[in-house]
Design a protein around this motif. Sequence first.
Motif, mmCIF file in Angstrom:
data_model
loop_
_atom_site.group_PDB
_atom_site.id
_atom_site.type_symbol
_atom_site.label_atom_id
_atom_site.label_comp_id
_atom_site.label_asym_id
_atom_site.label_seq_id
_atom_site.Cartn_x
_atom_site.Cartn_y
_atom_site.Cartn_z
ATOM 1 N N SER A 33 0.803 -1.215 0.188
ATOM 2 C CA SER A 33 0.067 -0.052 -0.007
ATOM 3 C C SER A 33 0.815 1.308 0.310
ATOM 4 O O SER A 33 0.384 2.400 -0.330
ATOM 5 C CB SER A 33 -0.998 -0.010 1.090
ATOM 6 N N LYS A 63 1.113 6.508 -1.769
ATOM 7 C CA LYS A 63 0.079 5.507 -1.394
ATOM 8 C C LYS A 63 -0.637 5.178 -2.507
ATOM 9 O O LYS A 63 -0.908 5.622 -3.421
ATOM 10 C CB LYS A 63 -0.660 6.178 -0.382
ATOM 11 N N ARG A 64 -1.002 3.791 -2.306
ATOM 12 C CA ARG A 64 -1.851 3.127 -3.567
ATOM 13 C C ARG A 64 -3.392 3.442 -3.373
ATOM 14 O O ARG A 64 -4.041 3.212 -1.992
ATOM 15 C CB ARG A 64 -1.639 1.492 -3.511
ATOM 16 N N GLY A 65 -3.920 3.778 -4.386
ATOM 17 C CA GLY A 65 -5.307 4.349 -4.058
ATOM 18 C C GLY A 65 -6.212 3.264 -4.983
ATOM 19 O O GLY A 65 -5.706 2.374 -5.499
ATOM 20 N N LYS A 66 -7.395 3.731 -4.993
ATOM 21 C CA LYS A 66 -8.392 2.768 -6.047
ATOM 22 C C LYS A 66 -8.067 2.589 -7.678
ATOM 23 O O LYS A 66 -8.160 1.665 -7.787
ATOM 24 C CB LYS A 66 -9.685 3.318 -5.757
ATOM 25 N N TRP A 69 -1.216 4.079 -8.148
ATOM 26 C CA TRP A 69 -0.236 4.956 -7.181
ATOM 27 C C TRP A 69 -0.715 6.332 -7.131
ATOM 28 O O TRP A 69 -1.045 6.833 -8.317
ATOM 29 C CB TRP A 69 0.977 4.665 -7.538
ATOM 30 N N ASN A 70 -0.942 6.765 -6.221
ATOM 31 C CA ASN A 70 -0.913 8.481 -5.965
ATOM 32 C C ASN A 70 0.462 9.113 -6.354
ATOM 33 O O ASN A 70 1.136 8.464 -6.262
ATOM 34 C CB ASN A 70 -1.665 8.930 -4.544
#
Length: 81
Positions: A33, A63-66, A69-70
């Motif tokens: 994450s 951070k990994r989002g829906k 990666w952001n």
Amino acid sequence: MMSAPQTVVVQNLGQRINSPFLEHTPLISWDDSVLVFTSRRPIKTNTIKDFEGRFDENILFSKRGKNGWNEAQPLNGNVND
């Protein structure tokens, strides 16, 4: 980890993470994450260059989002000063 090795694939993660500047030493959290890595991209308008004309090395994270990666951001605190 030695008893259950994992296959790792190194790839360009796109513009949210990768830049045209030197980047290395990616570390990923155990739950996949958070990504932390170093980069020589400028993160401030007054970023210092070394004697070879490269920007200072800084630590960034994402951070990994829906949707993947952001945008990579400098690590908070006095780490990159």
